[in-house]
Design an enzyme around this catalytic site. Structure first.
Site, PDB file in Angstrom:
ATOM      1  N   GLU A 125      -6.631  28.608  33.000  1.00  0.00           N
ATOM      2  CA  GLU A 125      -5.880  28.310  31.718  1.00  0.00           C
ATOM      3  C   GLU A 125      -6.810  27.281  30.581  1.00  0.00           C
ATOM      4  OE1 GLU A 125      -3.587  29.849  30.456  1.00  0.00           O
ATOM      5  OE2 GLU A 125      -2.454  30.726  32.279  1.00  0.00           O
TER       6      GLU A 125
ATOM      7  N   ARG B  41       3.839  23.976  30.615  1.00  0.00           N
ATOM      8  CA  ARG B  41       4.176  25.252  31.459  1.00  0.00           C
ATOM      9  C   ARG B  41       3.104  26.001  32.035  1.00  0.00           C
ATOM     10  NH1 ARG B  41       7.284  28.886  28.075  1.00  0.00           N
ATOM     11  NH2 ARG B  41       5.828  30.629  27.492  1.00  0.00           N
TER      12      ARG B  41
ATOM     13  N   GLU C 218       9.918  31.421  29.820  1.00  0.00           N
ATOM     14  CA  GLU C 218       9.764  32.614  30.827  1.00  0.00           C
ATOM     15  C   GLU C 218       9.277  32.117  32.337  1.00  0.00           C
ATOM     16  OE1 GLU C 218       6.214  35.167  29.976  1.00  0.00           O
ATOM     17  OE2 GLU C 218       5.755  35.313  32.179  1.00  0.00           O
TER      18      GLU C 218
END
Ligand code: AMO
Length: 438
Positions: free
Chosen positions: A214, A220, A361
């Site tokens: 990432e 998150r 999510e």
């Protein structure tokens, strides 16, 4: 003599000899008396030394640095003056491992340090009660999940974390040299859990690290997170799979609420069990709801972090609910998920869903495309060469049942449950773009 833990000692043991080990949280000198507060994972006890009776022990307690490991043998003595109703009158105190001073980070300081400082000194940060208990909650959640999944016939499996191909797109793959060949750290057990459906393991789950390169820093995303993966065969539709994602969430919360009361009290949270079944909101309704809270998402666009947050606010204010599914994701949005089944009666939509918790999510999954011709066509749309996916594709040629599953972000769940600002707080040693140590 065997050690006992601080929570095993009580005033009823008055007169009994005990041996404890722990960290010296603080020490005080009050005229003729010295106190030491010894802490272990379960709490603290007070060790009291009368200087006149034991001048040597008073000296040790007085001179030991905070956070040193002390081993204390002594007698339990009832006392109205201590919070726990007893103190330990020692006959021996050993500084087994001395802590240097100053400490890189305080353990009982009122002002909290920056997250970076805390993470750089994680072993000390984890000594804090409010930090340690996050991991007790996580452990209980995984315990409840395992018990639930096993009770409905799932078996726990382990799949390789070094792989030749990724399933979740090239952008977040970590590449590594594997005896001269290129390999990748597994982004997800996706290909293997589907392969196991071909093997006849009709209900499997795995709890293991998943790796994502990432590139962006968010509260998150982690570069290594705990993925709770589920896959099951002979499903009628993705509803069967959603029931399991809902079951894991509900059973974990129920276990915590009913079996872990003291832990939750320590965390200062109350768990209100969610209503069953969790609300199902179609993707197009989700956009309308998010926009009603000020998001500006156009039809066909990804909800994104802000859209998810706005949706969470809308669901909370309309129905006072915090856990809800988003269903019927458009095919256009899920195109990269080449293994997702599209609706036979409306190929513009997939069978895919997310489970969101308080505007974030936490789960994503759906029914898989198990018909080889359709799967190959979807791979082609993504310019993926089926040859590279050898073992994965092979399994579809020799009897592959209808199946589906999901990936459940364990840290994301813990983060939301405990209302932690940053997901890094929900993992012992976070990995992100800048952090490889500790
Ligand atoms: P997906 O990529 O949506 O799906 O991941 C599933 C769930 O894993 C969590 N998650 C993360 N948590 C922390 N840091 C990250 N970088 C991160 N990336 C994902 C989220 C997310 O909902 N193979 C599919 C799952 C499936 O269809 O079975 C997959 O990996 O909570």
């Amino acid at each position: 003599m065997r050690y006992i833990r601080t929570n095993e000692i009580s005033a009823e043991m008055d007169g009994k000899e005990v041996k404890i080990g722990g960290w010296l949280q603080e020490s005080r000198n009050l005229g003729g008396i010295s106190f030491g507060i010894i802490r272990d994972r379960y709490g603290t006890v007070q060790v009291t030394v009368r200087k006149k009776e034991s001048p040597d022990l008073a000296k040790i307690i007085g001179e030991a640095n905070r956070e040193s490991v002390l081993i204390v043998t002594g007698r339990v003595s009832k006392s109205d003056k201590t919070p726990r109703g007893f103190e330990i009158i020692p006959n021996s105190i050993v500084i087994d491992s001395s802590a240097q001073s100053p400490l890189p980070l305080g353990v009982v300081d009122r002002v909290s340090a920056e997250l970076d400082t805390r993470l750089n000194n994680r072993f000390i940060d984890l000594r804090k009660e409010n930090v340690e208990r996050i991991f007790e909650v996580k452990s209980e959640m995984l315990f409840a999940t395992r018990s639930y999944l096993r009770s409905i016939g799932f078996i726990e499996v382990q799949t390789p974390k070094i792989a030749a191909v990724g399933a979740e797109g090239g952008a977040t793959l970590f590449k590594l040299d594997y005896f001269g060949k290129t390999a990748y750290l597994a982004q997800s057990p996706q290909l293997y859990k589907q392969n196991l459906m071909g093997a006849g393991f009709d209900k499997v789950f795995e709890i293991a690290p998943a790796f994502r390169a990432e590139a962006s820093d968010t509260v998150r995303h982690l570069a290594e997170f705990t993925s709770l993966d589920v896959e099951m065969s002979f499903i009628e539709s993705s509803e069967d799979v959603m029931d399991v994602a809902q079951g894991i969430t509900f059973e974990s919360m129920k276990h915590l609420a009913e079996k872990c009361k003291p832990l939750l009290e320590k965390c200062g949270i109350e768990i209100e069990l969610p209503k069953l079944p969790f609300r199902r909101i179609s993707y197009s309704e989700a956009i309308e709801l998010a926009n009603s809270e000020g998001a500006k998402i156009r039809s066909g666009e990804d909800l994104g972090t802000e859209g998810e947050k706005a949706l969470g606010t809308a669901v909370k204010s309309n129905w006072n609910e915090e856990l809800y599914f988003i269903t019927d994701f458009p095919t256009e949005l899920k195109k990269a998920t080449f293994y997702a089944m599209r609706k036979d009666d409306n190929p513009e939509l997939t069978t895919y869903f997310d489970l969101d918790f308080r505007g974030q999510e936490i789960v994503s999954g759906g029914q898989r495309e198990h018909r080889l011709d359709k799967l190959l066509a979807q791979m082609k749309e993504n310019n993926l060469d089926p040859e590279r996916f050898g073992f994965y594709i092979e399994a579809f040629k020799y009897g592959m049942p209808p199946h589906g599953g999901f990936g459940y972000g364990v840290e994301r769940f813990v983060q939301k449950l405990l209302d932690l600002t940053n997901i890094r707080e929900a993992i012992l040693y976070p990995r992100d773009r800048l952090r490889l140590m500790p």
